[in-house]
Scaffold this motif. Structure first.
Motif, short mmCIF file in Angstrom:
data_model
loop_
_atom_site.label_atom_id
_atom_site.label_comp_id
_atom_site.label_asym_id
_atom_site.label_seq_id
_atom_site.Cartn_x
_atom_site.Cartn_y
_atom_site.Cartn_z
N LYS A 137 45.34 -57.84 -44.80
CA LYS A 137 45.33 -56.78 -43.78
C LYS A 137 46.64 -56.74 -42.98
O LYS A 137 47.01 -55.69 -42.46
CB LYS A 137 44.13 -56.95 -42.86
CG LYS A 137 42.82 -56.48 -43.50
CD LYS A 137 41.68 -56.49 -42.52
CE LYS A 137 40.44 -55.88 -43.14
NZ LYS A 137 40.53 -54.43 -43.31
N VAL A 138 47.32 -57.86 -42.88
CA VAL A 138 48.62 -57.87 -42.22
C VAL A 138 49.56 -56.91 -42.95
O VAL A 138 50.32 -56.16 -42.31
CB VAL A 138 49.21 -59.29 -42.19
CG1 VAL A 138 50.65 -59.28 -41.68
CG2 VAL A 138 48.36 -60.20 -41.31
N LYS A 139 49.53 -56.93 -44.28
CA LYS A 139 50.37 -56.02 -45.08
C LYS A 139 49.90 -54.57 -44.94
O LYS A 139 50.71 -53.65 -44.84
CB LYS A 139 50.34 -56.44 -46.54
CG LYS A 139 50.99 -57.78 -46.82
CD LYS A 139 52.49 -57.76 -46.59
CE LYS A 139 53.21 -56.88 -47.58
NZ LYS A 139 54.68 -56.94 -47.39
N SER A 140 48.59 -54.38 -44.93
CA SER A 140 48.06 -53.01 -44.88
C SER A 140 48.39 -52.33 -43.56
O SER A 140 48.54 -51.11 -43.49
CB SER A 140 46.55 -53.00 -45.12
OG SER A 140 45.86 -53.51 -44.00
N ARG A 141 48.49 -53.11 -42.49
CA ARG A 141 48.84 -52.52 -41.19
C ARG A 141 50.28 -52.04 -41.17
O ARG A 141 50.62 -51.11 -40.46
CB ARG A 141 48.59 -53.54 -40.08
CG ARG A 141 47.12 -53.87 -39.86
CD ARG A 141 46.91 -54.76 -38.65
NE ARG A 141 45.55 -55.30 -38.63
CZ ARG A 141 45.22 -56.53 -38.93
NH1 ARG A 141 46.18 -57.40 -39.28
NH2 ARG A 141 43.97 -56.94 -38.90
N LYS A 142 51.13 -52.72 -41.93
CA LYS A 142 52.54 -52.32 -42.00
C LYS A 142 52.73 -51.11 -42.92
O LYS A 142 53.64 -50.32 -42.73
CB LYS A 142 53.38 -53.49 -42.50
CG LYS A 142 53.43 -54.67 -41.54
CD LYS A 142 54.22 -55.83 -42.12
CE LYS A 142 54.26 -57.01 -41.15
NZ LYS A 142 54.96 -58.18 -41.74
N GLU A 143 51.89 -51.02 -43.95
CA GLU A 143 51.96 -49.90 -44.89
C GLU A 143 50.62 -49.19 -44.87
O GLU A 143 49.71 -49.54 -45.62
CB GLU A 143 52.32 -50.40 -46.29
CG GLU A 143 53.65 -51.15 -46.33
CD GLU A 143 54.05 -51.58 -47.73
OE1 GLU A 143 53.77 -50.82 -48.68
OE2 GLU A 143 54.65 -52.66 -47.87
N LYS A 144 50.50 -48.20 -44.01
CA LYS A 144 49.23 -47.53 -43.73
C LYS A 144 48.60 -46.94 -45.00
O LYS A 144 49.29 -46.50 -45.92
CB LYS A 144 49.45 -46.40 -42.72
CG LYS A 144 49.77 -46.88 -41.31
CD LYS A 144 48.55 -47.48 -40.64
CE LYS A 144 48.84 -47.82 -39.18
NZ LYS A 144 47.67 -48.43 -38.53
#
Length: 524
Positions: free
Chosen positions: A371-378
């Motif tokens: 989720k850390v990555k998903s927050r950066k790449e919506k």
């Protein structure tokens, strides 16, 4: 309209309740209890207090109708879903009696399960603000003292071998197993599965050819490959979508839409697994498909499905391909007109007999890493994984710092982007799969050389580059990531990361069949 009294209910620590034991049957039973408390248990308690029949599904059948606005209606379900519920009452006086009645019943029907409540006057014309205030009140109540929902242990009572609580009920699991006394919490979890809905669904979908099991040893494992994958999958930004709802009708429609989507995805995925049974039953597949009641067992068992949260187990070699498929199916669905669903997942690959709760907690941490990555790449979906060949202790960050850090950097390359055709992103899982495919070509990459490369990666940049030069002379090429422009095949370590360790680690845990799009999707 005049205000009503709203009751917001939340099931506290669902994961802890469901995964507190190490028996799969008990985990599945606990999951069923969590789901069922908002069905017959809630219905009977409401009918006892209100003294009339209650329909808990009316809000789904006609979400645009607000019955509580009728002066003759004393109660209405706002919505139920994702482990919580909003109930609306005309008379505030009955609310306290309802909570007393229901929680008393839960002590018998679901011992050791905790629920939290927030009660407040509620103006439906100012829904968004009222819901925000109600959620704040619920969070405040959840941080307060919870009454004990199980019998305390005493020095004169034996400890339950499943839960560690005080023994109270005699349990005889089967003719093969000796009976014993266990806690009431474990007893209810172990005996509630009179009807296995998942089993029925699989048998119906496969026209009686296949079934599902509650035996953790029967999901495809073979001697030497005795790993399971515990998968935790969670939708992205779902809470934000619901907070933006400006009316109860919008919330109902969104809740029903999400429920319908997740049920559709689940059915599609079950059909996908059934479609792969032709491969699994092939004697060269490497899987041992067992039978139960004369039907072959599919290598998949869902444990908890609450809203956009899904937990399932499978054979260790199927954890990543199955998770990728589930995320792909979700990503095809539109939650709103302009917003596709995205989700993240954690895949913990552990020994079958390893304590289940620890494996689940690791899967949960891996999901948070994604989720850390998903927050950066919506609006993107990601998965992360960890392979535990033995026991493990500590948090995910501690494990990686202890076992995956070298002088050159971090050996783990994930999390990985899934359900995306963007091959310019080096984290796209297709690159991982392509790299695994290269290492599987044994005429070029003997297993001894792959193991040697793995050792060189742990030693750092210089050893890795020496190995690369030698491999090049022998005609052994590394996967080159050409779409990304990064050139890892000529510069193995970049910015403290290398993609090749993950490929090697998954070499025995990613069946070749699932590396390619052209899979066998039928059963003869």
């Amino acid at each position: 309209m005049s205000s009503v009294t709203a009751v917001l209910i939340d099931t506290v620590s669902i994961q802890k309740y469901v995964y507190s034991g190490n028996r799969l049957k008990e985990n599945i039973g606990a999951s069923k209890i969590v789901t069922d408390i908002y069905k017959e248990s809630l219905k009977s308690s409401l009918e006892t207090i209100l003294q009339h029949e209650v329909n808990l599904n009316k809000w789904e059948e006609k979400p645009e109708e607000l019955l509580i606005e009728d002066s003759n209606i004393d109660f209405e379900v706002g919505y139920i879903g994702g482990g919580n519920a909003l109930l609306l009452f005309k008379d505030q006086a009955v609310v306290k009696e309802f909570i007393k009645e229901w929680t008393r019943n839960l002590l018998l029907e679901a011992p050791s399960l905790n629920t939290a409540f927030a009660v407040s006057k509620f103006n439906l014309d100012n829904f968004q603000k009222e819901m925000n205030d109600l959620h704040k009140k619920l969070e405040m109540n959840k941080s307060k003292y919870f009454s004990q929902t199980f019998l305390p242990k005493h020095g004169i009572t034996a400890d339950c071998r499943y839960s560690g609580l005080s023994c109270e009920n005699y349990y005889h699991p089967s003719e093969e197993e000796k009976g014993t006394y266990i806690s009431s919490a474990s007893y209810v979890k172990n005996t509630i599965l009179d009807v296995d809905d998942v089993k029925q669904d699989v048998e119906q979908a496969s026209k009686g050819r296949f079934t599902c099991t509650t035996n953790i040893d029967s999901i495809g494992q073979t001697k030497g490959q005795n790993h399971i994958a515990i998968v935790y999958l969670d939708g992205n930004s779902m809470g934000e979508h619901f907070k933006l709802s400006k009316s109860l009708i919008q919330t109902r429609k969104l809740s029903k839409r999400l429920k319908d989507i997740m049920e559709s995805v689940y059915k599609e995925f079950v059909n996908y697994v059934i479609g792969q049974m032709g491969f699994f039953l092939n004697k060269d597949s490497g899987f041992e498909i067992k039978q139960e009641d004369g039907k072959y067992i599919i290598p998949f068992r869902p444990i908890l499905r609450e809203g956009d949260d899904i937990t399932f187990i499978t054979d260790g070699r199927l954890g990543i391909p199955f998770t990728e498929k589930y995320l792909e199916l979700m990503s095809k669905k539109m939650l709103l007109k302009d917003r596709r669903i995205s989700a993240c997942a954690g895949v913990a690959i552990t020994k079958t007999k390893y304590p289940f709760f620890r494996g689940y907690k690791l899967a949960e941490e891996l999901c948070q890493s994604s989720k850390v990555k998903s927050r950066k790449e919506k609006d993107t979906s990601w998965l992360d994984f960890h392979v535990a060949y033995g026991g493990f202790s500590g948090t995910l960050s501690e494990i990686r710092k202890r076992k995956y850090h070298t002088k050159a950097g971090l050996l783990h390359f994930g999390p990985y982007l899934v359900a995306s055709n963007d091959l310019s992103n080096e984290k796209n899982i297709q690159h991982l799969k392509n790299g695994i495919g290269i290492f599987m070509k044994q005429e070029k990459w003997p297993r001894s050389k792959v193991k040697e490369f793995r050792e060189c990666l742990t030693l750092g940049e210089i050893a890795s580059e020496y190995f690369r030069e030698e491999a090049k002379l022998k005609g052994r090429k590394l996967y080159d990531f050409k779409e990304t422009g990064k050139g890892y095949s000529t510069n193995i370590w970049q910015n403290g990361f290398t993609p090749y360790f993950d490929m090697i680690e998954l070499l025995e845990l990613y069946p070749k069949h699932f590396l390619n799009k052209g899979q066998v999707n039928s059963v003869e």
